[in-house]
Design a protein around this motif. Sequence first.
Motif, PDB file in Angstrom:
ATOM      1  N   SER A  78      -8.764  35.579  55.903  1.00  0.00           N
ATOM      2  CA  SER A  78      -9.376  34.651  56.756  1.00  0.00           C
ATOM      3  C   SER A  78      -8.256  33.317  56.807  1.00  0.00           C
ATOM      4  N   GLY A  79      -7.444  33.228  56.323  1.00  0.00           N
ATOM      5  CA  GLY A  79      -6.638  31.732  56.679  1.00  0.00           C
ATOM      6  C   GLY A  79      -6.961  30.704  55.447  1.00  0.00           C
ATOM      7  N   LEU A  80      -6.382  29.772  55.467  1.00  0.00           N
ATOM      8  CA  LEU A  80      -6.636  28.716  54.599  1.00  0.00           C
ATOM      9  C   LEU A  80      -7.279  27.378  55.406  1.00  0.00           C
ATOM     10  N   ASP A  81      -8.343  26.971  55.112  1.00  0.00           N
ATOM     11  CA  ASP A  81      -9.040  25.763  55.892  1.00  0.00           C
ATOM     12  C   ASP A  81      -8.410  24.585  55.364  1.00  0.00           C
ATOM     13  N   LEU A  82      -7.351  23.739  56.052  1.00  0.00           N
ATOM     14  CA  LEU A  82      -7.089  22.748  55.540  1.00  0.00           C
ATOM     15  C   LEU A  82      -7.419  21.650  56.197  1.00  0.00           C
ATOM     16  N   PRO A  83      -8.045  20.628  55.339  1.00  0.00           N
ATOM     17  CA  PRO A  83      -8.604  19.353  55.973  1.00  0.00           C
ATOM     18  C   PRO A  83      -7.359  18.717  56.913  1.00  0.00           C
ATOM     19  N   PRO A  84      -7.674  17.544  57.687  1.00  0.00           N
ATOM     20  CA  PRO A  84      -6.795  17.256  58.646  1.00  0.00           C
ATOM     21  C   PRO A  84      -5.462  16.680  58.077  1.00  0.00           C
ATOM     22  N   GLU A  85      -5.728  15.792  56.906  1.00  0.00           N
ATOM     23  CA  GLU A  85      -4.681  15.225  56.446  1.00  0.00           C
ATOM     24  C   GLU A  85      -3.675  16.099  55.405  1.00  0.00           C
ATOM     25  N   GLN A  86      -4.361  17.158  55.080  1.00  0.00           N
ATOM     26  CA  GLN A  86      -3.522  18.149  54.464  1.00  0.00           C
ATOM     27  C   GLN A  86      -2.786  19.077  55.531  1.00  0.00           C
ATOM     28  N   TRP A  87      -3.395  19.501  56.688  1.00  0.00           N
ATOM     29  CA  TRP A  87      -2.893  19.998  57.826  1.00  0.00           C
ATOM     30  C   TRP A  87      -1.656  19.358  58.122  1.00  0.00           C
ATOM     31  N   THR A  88      -1.746  17.894  58.269  1.00  0.00           N
ATOM     32  CA  THR A  88      -0.498  17.142  58.619  1.00  0.00           C
ATOM     33  C   THR A  88       0.579  17.150  57.695  1.00  0.00           C
ATOM     34  N   LEU A  89       0.192  17.212  56.457  1.00  0.00           N
ATOM     35  CA  LEU A  89       1.079  17.540  55.335  1.00  0.00           C
ATOM     36  C   LEU A  89       2.094  18.636  55.406  1.00  0.00           C
ATOM     37  N   PHE A  90       1.243  19.743  55.676  1.00  0.00           N
ATOM     38  CA  PHE A  90       1.952  21.161  55.938  1.00  0.00           C
ATOM     39  C   PHE A  90       2.744  21.306  57.390  1.00  0.00           C
ATOM     40  N   ALA A  91       2.027  20.666  58.505  1.00  0.00           N
ATOM     41  CA  ALA A  91       2.411  20.776  59.773  1.00  0.00           C
ATOM     42  C   ALA A  91       3.938  19.940  59.862  1.00  0.00           C
ATOM     43  N   GLU A  92       4.136  19.013  59.216  1.00  0.00           N
ATOM     44  CA  GLU A  92       5.493  18.323  59.181  1.00  0.00           C
ATOM     45  C   GLU A  92       6.253  18.531  58.289  1.00  0.00           C
ATOM     46  N   ALA A  93       5.986  19.655  57.331  1.00  0.00           N
ATOM     47  CA  ALA A  93       6.983  19.962  56.307  1.00  0.00           C
ATOM     48  C   ALA A  93       8.361  20.750  56.718  1.00  0.00           C
ATOM     49  N   ASP A  94       8.126  21.060  58.129  1.00  0.00           N
ATOM     50  CA  ASP A  94       9.460  21.803  58.550  1.00  0.00           C
ATOM     51  C   ASP A  94      10.341  20.643  58.649  1.00  0.00           C
ATOM     52  N   ARG A  95      10.267  19.273  58.874  1.00  0.00           N
ATOM     53  CA  ARG A  95      11.182  18.680  59.180  1.00  0.00           C
ATOM     54  C   ARG A  95      11.239  17.120  58.197  1.00  0.00           C
ATOM     55  N   ARG A  96      10.158  17.317  57.124  1.00  0.00           N
ATOM     56  CA  ARG A  96      10.194  16.497  56.154  1.00  0.00           C
ATOM     57  C   ARG A  96      10.051  17.031  54.554  1.00  0.00           C
ATOM     58  N   PRO A  97      11.325  17.039  54.257  1.00  0.00           N
ATOM     59  CA  PRO A  97      11.515  17.638  52.977  1.00  0.00           C
ATOM     60  C   PRO A  97      10.547  16.812  51.822  1.00  0.00           C
ATOM     61  N   GLU A  98      10.278  15.666  51.901  1.00  0.00           N
ATOM     62  CA  GLU A  98       9.319  15.085  51.134  1.00  0.00           C
ATOM     63  C   GLU A  98       7.818  15.688  51.183  1.00  0.00           C
ATOM     64  N   ASN A  99       7.452  16.253  52.341  1.00  0.00           N
ATOM     65  CA  ASN A  99       6.258  17.055  52.419  1.00  0.00           C
ATOM     66  C   ASN A  99       6.642  18.350  51.678  1.00  0.00           C
ATOM     67  N   ARG A 100       7.358  18.985  51.682  1.00  0.00           N
ATOM     68  CA  ARG A 100       7.674  20.111  50.820  1.00  0.00           C
ATOM     69  C   ARG A 100       7.470  20.034  49.287  1.00  0.00           C
ATOM     70  N   ARG A 101       8.152  18.745  49.023  1.00  0.00           N
ATOM     71  CA  ARG A 101       8.061  18.327  47.452  1.00  0.00           C
ATOM     72  C   ARG A 101       6.547  17.954  47.106  1.00  0.00           C
ATOM     73  N   ASP A 144       4.440  20.049  44.126  1.00  0.00           N
ATOM     74  CA  ASP A 144       3.772  19.063  43.138  1.00  0.00           C
ATOM     75  C   ASP A 144       2.237  19.389  42.992  1.00  0.00           C
ATOM     76  N   VAL A 145       1.717  19.264  44.266  1.00  0.00           N
ATOM     77  CA  VAL A 145       0.248  19.229  44.146  1.00  0.00           C
ATOM     78  C   VAL A 145      -0.078  20.576  43.803  1.00  0.00           C
ATOM     79  N   THR A 146       0.398  21.513  44.232  1.00  0.00           N
ATOM     80  CA  THR A 146      -0.111  23.058  43.893  1.00  0.00           C
ATOM     81  C   THR A 146       0.547  23.598  42.394  1.00  0.00           C
ATOM     82  N   THR A 147       1.122  22.837  41.834  1.00  0.00           N
ATOM     83  CA  THR A 147       1.417  23.128  40.353  1.00  0.00           C
ATOM     84  C   THR A 147       0.799  22.007  39.400  1.00  0.00           C
ATOM     85  N   GLY A 148      -0.174  21.510  40.046  1.00  0.00           N
ATOM     86  CA  GLY A 148      -0.734  20.408  39.012  1.00  0.00           C
ATOM     87  C   GLY A 148      -0.311  19.343  38.571  1.00  0.00           C
ATOM     88  N   GLY A 149       0.664  18.814  39.435  1.00  0.00           N
ATOM     89  CA  GLY A 149       1.636  17.538  39.221  1.00  0.00           C
ATOM     90  C   GLY A 149       2.558  17.473  37.764  1.00  0.00           C
TER      91      GLY A 149
END
Length: 257
Positions: free
Chosen positions: A120-143, A147-152
């Motif tokens: 069904s996909g993954l329902d990302l709230p607006p703030e999270q969507w921006t984090l993911f959608a800009e990760a193509d050009r922002r290495p800090e977003n990938r990081r 970090d978040v998905t491994t519990g910090g």
Amino acid sequence: MTTPFALPHELHGDGPHKVFAVHGWLADRTAYAPVLPDLDRAAFQYALVDLRGYGAAWEVGGAFTTAEAAADLVELADRLGWERFSVVGHSMGGAIGQRLLAQAPDRVRRLAGVSPVPASGLDLPPEQWTLFAEADRRPENRRAILDVTTGGTRPEAWLDRMVSRSLAVSDAKAFRAWLDSWAREDFHADTEGSPVPALAVTGALDPALSAELMWATWMRWYPNAELYELASAGHYAMDETPLELIRVVEDFLRADD
């Protein structure tokens, strides 16, 4: 739909049970490097693939969708002479595995999703969507995503290494296009009710692809579904708990041998 393409791949083992290993959004087939030394190569033959826009398929164009990737895997299975096969898919690769249930229902033996994105996909709230959608050009977003998905809880050096690998093995344009497919496409009606045994492995430290989400999706849709939660892992079980992951997944795969 683009013409199916036989994905670049490497084979490990020569066992009779054929298995595709499909990587997730932030890596290519080297995502599986930590588990390679300890796989059961007598029972299984694993094909680790590079999806379009990644690794050895960096320059291969396409729609960059889960449906296209499933067709590419069928094409590769035909080239390899694999009539039936199982699929292990990490994250986005788990969504691709579910696409195979719709496209090639008689050819998939077993499906193991490691922190799999639901059909069904993954329902990302607006703030999270921006984090993911800009990760193509922002290495800090990938990081931040790592970090978040491994519990910090993971070492700074590991986060840095994972970001560096992600940047080195993924084409930015393809990376961004893949997000629209795995996060926003809902095809669960095409797979719901599939009798193929389907294991979801989640990490207790991953707030995104959690056991709770699997109970609401995966476990409801697939009548022969199983769920296993890794207590010490987040979203990257291949790196975090490789030996436990191998045991859980290979025990599941060999259940019908």
